[in-house]
Write a protein that holds these residues in place. Structure first.
Motif, PDB file in Angstrom:
ATOM      1  N   LYS A   1       0.215   8.372  -0.796  1.00  0.00           N
ATOM      2  CA  LYS A   1      -0.503   8.640  -2.044  1.00  0.00           C
ATOM      3  C   LYS A   1      -1.976   8.896  -1.766  1.00  0.00           C
ATOM      4  O   LYS A   1      -2.577   9.811  -2.339  1.00  0.00           O
ATOM      5  CB  LYS A   1      -0.327   7.468  -3.008  1.00  0.00           C
ATOM      6  CG  LYS A   1      -0.969   7.687  -4.370  1.00  0.00           C
ATOM      7  CD  LYS A   1      -0.716   6.501  -5.284  1.00  0.00           C
ATOM      8  CE  LYS A   1      -1.366   6.708  -6.649  1.00  0.00           C
ATOM      9  NZ  LYS A   1      -1.121   5.545  -7.548  1.00  0.00           N
TER      10      LYS A   1
ATOM     11  N   GLU B   1       0.836  -1.196   0.000  1.00  0.00           N
ATOM     12  CA  GLU B   1       0.000   0.000   0.000  1.00  0.00           C
ATOM     13  C   GLU B   1       0.874   1.250   0.000  1.00  0.00           C
ATOM     14  O   GLU B   1       2.070   1.202   0.286  1.00  0.00           O
ATOM     15  CB  GLU B   1      -0.932   0.006   1.204  1.00  0.00           C
ATOM     16  CG  GLU B   1      -0.234   0.103   2.538  1.00  0.00           C
ATOM     17  CD  GLU B   1      -1.208   0.191   3.690  1.00  0.00           C
ATOM     18  OE1 GLU B   1      -2.410   0.396   3.451  1.00  0.00           O
ATOM     19  OE2 GLU B   1      -0.764   0.065   4.853  1.00  0.00           O
ATOM     20  N   ASN B   2       0.255   2.385  -0.326  1.00  0.00           N
ATOM     21  CA  ASN B   2       0.948   3.667  -0.337  1.00  0.00           C
ATOM     22  C   ASN B   2       0.039   4.687   0.335  1.00  0.00           C
ATOM     23  O   ASN B   2      -0.761   5.349  -0.307  1.00  0.00           O
ATOM     24  CB  ASN B   2       1.274   4.077  -1.774  1.00  0.00           C
ATOM     25  CG  ASN B   2       2.175   5.299  -1.830  1.00  0.00           C
ATOM     26  OD1 ASN B   2       2.234   6.093  -0.898  1.00  0.00           O
ATOM     27  ND2 ASN B   2       2.886   5.471  -2.942  1.00  0.00           N
ATOM     28  N   LYS B   3       0.150   4.783   1.640  1.00  0.00           N
ATOM     29  CA  LYS B   3      -0.731   5.666   2.406  1.00  0.00           C
ATOM     30  C   LYS B   3      -0.512   7.131   2.060  1.00  0.00           C
ATOM     31  O   LYS B   3      -1.455   7.931   2.046  1.00  0.00           O
ATOM     32  CB  LYS B   3      -0.535   5.443   3.902  1.00  0.00           C
ATOM     33  CG  LYS B   3      -1.215   4.189   4.450  1.00  0.00           C
ATOM     34  CD  LYS B   3      -1.184   4.187   5.970  1.00  0.00           C
ATOM     35  CE  LYS B   3      -2.039   3.055   6.539  1.00  0.00           C
ATOM     36  NZ  LYS B   3      -1.458   1.742   6.337  1.00  0.00           N
TER      37      LYS B   3
ATOM     38  N   ARG C   1       2.197  -4.506   3.718  1.00  0.00           N
ATOM     39  CA  ARG C   1       2.376  -5.291   2.495  1.00  0.00           C
ATOM     40  C   ARG C   1       1.688  -6.640   2.654  1.00  0.00           C
ATOM     41  O   ARG C   1       1.811  -7.283   3.701  1.00  0.00           O
ATOM     42  CB  ARG C   1       3.860  -5.501   2.178  1.00  0.00           C
ATOM     43  CG  ARG C   1       4.108  -6.324   0.908  1.00  0.00           C
ATOM     44  CD  ARG C   1       5.582  -6.421   0.579  1.00  0.00           C
ATOM     45  NE  ARG C   1       5.809  -7.258  -0.595  1.00  0.00           N
ATOM     46  CZ  ARG C   1       5.713  -6.818  -1.845  1.00  0.00           C
ATOM     47  NH1 ARG C   1       5.414  -5.553  -2.086  1.00  0.00           N
ATOM     48  NH2 ARG C   1       5.935  -7.648  -2.859  1.00  0.00           N
TER      49      ARG C   1
ATOM     50  N   SER D   1      -6.380  -1.310   6.276  1.00  0.00           N
ATOM     51  CA  SER D   1      -5.728  -1.427   4.972  1.00  0.00           C
ATOM     52  C   SER D   1      -6.631  -2.233   4.049  1.00  0.00           C
ATOM     53  O   SER D   1      -7.487  -2.996   4.510  1.00  0.00           O
ATOM     54  CB  SER D   1      -4.358  -2.118   5.091  1.00  0.00           C
ATOM     55  OG  SER D   1      -3.437  -1.314   5.790  1.00  0.00           O
TER      56      SER D   1
ATOM     57  N   TYR E   1      -0.259   6.552   8.747  1.00  0.00           N
ATOM     58  CA  TYR E   1       1.053   6.355   8.125  1.00  0.00           C
ATOM     59  C   TYR E   1       2.175   6.577   9.140  1.00  0.00           C
ATOM     60  O   TYR E   1       3.149   5.813   9.200  1.00  0.00           O
ATOM     61  CB  TYR E   1       1.218   7.298   6.943  1.00  0.00           C
ATOM     62  CG  TYR E   1       2.618   7.305   6.374  1.00  0.00           C
ATOM     63  CD1 TYR E   1       3.081   6.247   5.597  1.00  0.00           C
ATOM     64  CD2 TYR E   1       3.476   8.372   6.630  1.00  0.00           C
ATOM     65  CE1 TYR E   1       4.367   6.240   5.095  1.00  0.00           C
ATOM     66  CE2 TYR E   1       4.769   8.376   6.124  1.00  0.00           C
ATOM     67  CZ  TYR E   1       5.205   7.305   5.358  1.00  0.00           C
ATOM     68  OH  TYR E   1       6.485   7.303   4.871  1.00  0.00           O
TER      69      TYR E   1
ATOM     70  N   ASN F   1       3.652   1.745   5.845  1.00  0.00           N
ATOM     71  CA  ASN F   1       2.933   1.051   4.776  1.00  0.00           C
ATOM     72  C   ASN F   1       2.967  -0.459   5.000  1.00  0.00           C
ATOM     73  O   ASN F   1       4.032  -1.019   5.270  1.00  0.00           O
ATOM     74  CB  ASN F   1       3.550   1.374   3.407  1.00  0.00           C
ATOM     75  CG  ASN F   1       3.289   2.801   2.986  1.00  0.00           C
ATOM     76  OD1 ASN F   1       2.187   3.318   3.166  1.00  0.00           O
ATOM     77  ND2 ASN F   1       4.292   3.452   2.422  1.00  0.00           N
TER      78      ASN F   1
END
Length: 313
Positions: free
Chosen positions: A123, A119-121, A190, A303, A183, A188
């Motif tokens: 972003k 994930e890309n928090k 995975r 998530s 975050y 992040n």
């Protein structure tokens, strides 16, 4: 990880923000639809900059209002056009992939990493604040008319509408701050795929990395989601929106505990129904996802990850 499990085969409507389709219009229709918006916006910006002569007396508002409206029109049109061209390129790529590997859709349906999803928090945080900025720019002329214009009396109901949209902006910013705090606390996460792809009717094994070390409770939701483009009517006006429906779902809960090094191992029995195959390249789309929510002291953890589940040929 095992816990209490509940399987649901009922068709349930989900939140709109779970959609993978950004809009209901794609390809050439999106390009054509966006062209007049971009053109109108460019025209207003040229008027504001003085390239096209404009009598200031003909504008019944500060000249900056013209720039804001023009900029919003241009950005909206440009977004639709870029979205359309990217969709055309994706369609061509999918057609080529389908010809080369018709029985291996995971190679062309989506850009999967066989090892897993990260994930890309940050972003997500950026998307929230960009959305809020667009709303603020859109509302700026209406704020001027409602509160600062002295040319005419604005009714209270109109001011109430502006305040309502201000409240929406506050909610968007608040959710962006919440995600940023997540975050800072968790980083992040995975989701590792212990196998690739996963097949309907078989077991799916996953490992989640980046969970809280301890939690009060955790909820895991595995679901198959189907997007639908639904038509809405408001008087004589007609519009379409992307709506997500859960076709199948399994929920697991664990009341309290600790993860092993901030991670969980999960094993799921996937239903044996070939109609539930992933179609992320389709519009509207169909996909599998897993959502993890954990209650912890302070900011809770949550998530969401897509998972590659396909029908075996």
């Amino acid at each position: 990880m095992q816990g209490e499990s509940t399987v649901n085969w009922e068709r349930v409507r989900l939140r709109k923000n779970q959609a993978v389709s950004g809009t209901t219009i794609h390809g050439w229709p999106s390009v054509i639809f966006g062209l007049p918006f971009a053109g109108c916006g460019a025209l207003l910006l040229l008027m504001y900059s003085g390239v096209i002569h404009l009598d200031p007396k003909s504008v019944h508002a500060p000249i900056w209002v013209l720039a804001v409206i023009g900029g919003l029109f241009f950005l909206a049109g440009a977004y639709l056009m870029i979205h359309g061209f990217l969709g055309l390129r994706l369609k061509k790529k999918v057609e080529e992939g389908r010809r080369r590997a018709p029985h291996q859709p995971w190679l062309w349906d989506y850009v999967w990493d066989p090892l897993g999803m990260a994930e890309n928090k940050l972003k997500d945080v950026g998307k929230h604040f960009i959305t809020a900025a667009v709303f603020i720019a859109f509302l700026a002329p209406f704020h001027y008319i409602a509160w600062f214009s002295e040319k005419e009396q604005v009714p209270m109901w109109a001011k109430g509408v502006v305040i309502f949209f201000d409240f929406i902006v506050v909610l968007i910013i608040g959710d962006g701050i919440r995600k940023y705090l997540q975050y800072l606390k968790y980083g992040n996460s995975r989701l590792r795929f212990l196998g690739f792809p996963f097949y309907l009717g078989e077991k799916m094994k996953l490992a989640l990395e980046g969970m809280p070390a301890a939690f009060d409770s955790v909820t895991l939701n595995l679901r198959f989601v189907e997007e639908v483009y639904e038509t809405r009517y408001s008087g004589r006006r007609k519009s379409q929106e992307v709506v997500c429906y859960q076709i199948y779902g399994e929920e697991r809960t664990l009341n309290s505990g600790a993860s092993r090094g901030g991670g969980f191992l999960m094993e799921w029995d996937l239903p044996d129904n070939k109609e539930m195959t992933t179609e992320l390249s389709g519009r509207p789309g169909r996909f599998w996802e897993i959502e993890i929510q954990a209650e912890t002291p302070g900011v809770d953890y949550d998530s969401r990850f897509l998972v590659p589940v396909y029908a075996k040929s």
